[in-house]
Design an enzyme around this catalytic site. Structure first.
Site, mmCIF file in Angstrom:
data_model
loop_
_atom_site.group_PDB
_atom_site.id
_atom_site.type_symbol
_atom_site.label_atom_id
_atom_site.label_comp_id
_atom_site.label_asym_id
_atom_site.label_seq_id
_atom_site.Cartn_x
_atom_site.Cartn_y
_atom_site.Cartn_z
ATOM 1 N N LYS A 29 0.816 -1.224 0.000
ATOM 2 C CA LYS A 29 0.000 0.000 0.000
ATOM 3 C C LYS A 29 0.845 1.269 0.000
ATOM 4 C CE LYS A 29 -3.449 -2.773 0.527
ATOM 5 N NZ LYS A 29 -4.205 -3.212 -0.644
ATOM 6 N N TYR A 238 -12.483 -14.992 2.930
ATOM 7 C CA TYR A 238 -11.464 -13.980 3.217
ATOM 8 C C TYR A 238 -10.965 -14.139 4.666
ATOM 9 C CZ TYR A 238 -9.353 -9.581 4.520
ATOM 10 O OH TYR A 238 -8.475 -8.643 5.002
ATOM 11 N N TYR A 264 -3.150 -12.967 2.840
ATOM 12 C CA TYR A 264 -2.832 -12.447 1.497
ATOM 13 C C TYR A 264 -1.686 -13.221 0.837
ATOM 14 C CZ TYR A 264 -5.730 -8.440 2.752
ATOM 15 O OH TYR A 264 -6.787 -7.647 3.119
#
Ligand SMILES: Cc1ncc(COP(=O)(O)O)c(C=O)c1O
Length: 307
Positions: A29, A238, A264
């Site tokens: 990010k 998720y 992830y």
């Protein structure tokens, strides 16, 4: 990744260390924030407002960037997208780091709208006289995707022309940037996103939207056939790792000393391993795995590695 390549017997595997982007324990990010926060500075904002689940790497990187740039930071912390996998989930890893970086945390229920509570929080702060700047969920928008395209320029600068770049994809801005960047600077390279949200159609649609926006900002016309989202490696949901996730994390750590996470990057590597094992690439091809970060969340899942 010589040892992992030899172990799998497939193409030459490389890793791009986006977990080493520097600020506040790193991650993908920051590259998006590098561009997006220029807008916050230009707008004269005094407060960054963002959000994510309790162990969001995105909001931790927003909190870190806010600390470094001198913004206040308010975060909408979503509860209920997944059941807490351990008693320490609420307190360790990214949750701890958000507090360390001085962010103010606001607990909100997850209702499926990723940006709703973030916008509501910004409205409230504005009505109190603050100048908030909204950083979207996952820092995913066209400008963030343009920032992420710079990853491709760095890979191209090494002289490598990989057959594919493989990475995990969720809020979609990372993949949007990679797709546009590759179409401009590495046109022979296929970008392969491994869906970790268990929502491959939603992810694909969002990649297309952000990639179209990023392409427009870069005066490029997007070829939508460059968007490939691979389903089947997200596990049950998720944030819920499955056996293949844990096996991939063990291989990455044991053969390459990579610290991957169960939400992830571990699922991303599990997807890459499955594609290698399906024979997608030959031994004389190069494939780059992008390590997008996420290691702080690992500490909320320590039960996975207790013998
Ligand atoms: C460690 C990590 N890897 C990958 C991603 C996925 O990137 P994106 O949300 O841009 O698809 C995220 C964020 O959601 C992340 O925190």
């Amino acid at each position: 990744m010589k040892r992992l390549s030899a172990h799998l017997g497939g193409p030459r595997l490389w890793v791009k260390r986006e977990d080493c982007t520097g600020v506040g324990l790193g991650g993908n990010k920051l590259r998006k924030l590098d561009y997006v926060l220029g807008e916050a500075i230009d707008a004269g904002a005094d407060t960054l407002v963002s959000g994510g689940v309790v162990q969001s790497n995105s909001q931790r990187q927003v909190a870190a960037a806010a600390a470094k740039l001198g913004f206040d930071c308010h975060l909408a912390v979503y509860h209920g997208r997944l059941a807490p996998p351990s008693p320490e989930y609420e307190h360790t890893g990214n949750a701890l780091l958000n507090r360390l970086f001085g962010a103010t945390l606001h607990d909100v229920p997850w209702n499926g709208d990723r940006n709703g509570a973030i916008r509501d929080l910004a409205d409230r702060l504005r009505s109190e006289g603050r100048k908030p700047y909204v950083v979207p969920y996952g820092v995913s928008n066209p400008l963030g995707a343009v920032g992420y395209a710079s990853t491709i320029a760095e890979i191209a600068a090494t002289g490598l022309s990989p057959a594919a770049i493989v990475h995990c994809t969720g809020s979609a801005g990372t993949q949007a940037g990679l797709v546009v960047g590759a179409q401009i600077a590495l046109p022979q390279t296929r970008i392969v996103g491994i869906d970790i949200d268990a929502e491959p159609e939603r992810v694909r649609a969002d990649v297309l939207t952000y990639a179209e926006g990023a392409a427009a900002l870069l005066d490029h016309t997007l070829d939508p056939s460059g968007v490939e989202v691979v389903a089947g490696h997200a596990g049950p949901a998720y944030g819920v790792p499955h056996d293949a996730t844990v096996a991939a994390m063990r291989l990455g750590a044991g053969l390459e000393a990579l610290v991957l996470d169960p939400v992830y990057s571990g699922k991303g590597l599990a997807g890459l391993i499955a594609l290698v094992q399906s024979g997608r690439w030959t031994q004389d091809q190069d494939v780059v795995f992008i390590h997008t970060g996420g290691a702080p969340a690992l500490f909320a899942y320590r039960h996975l590695f207790q013998e």
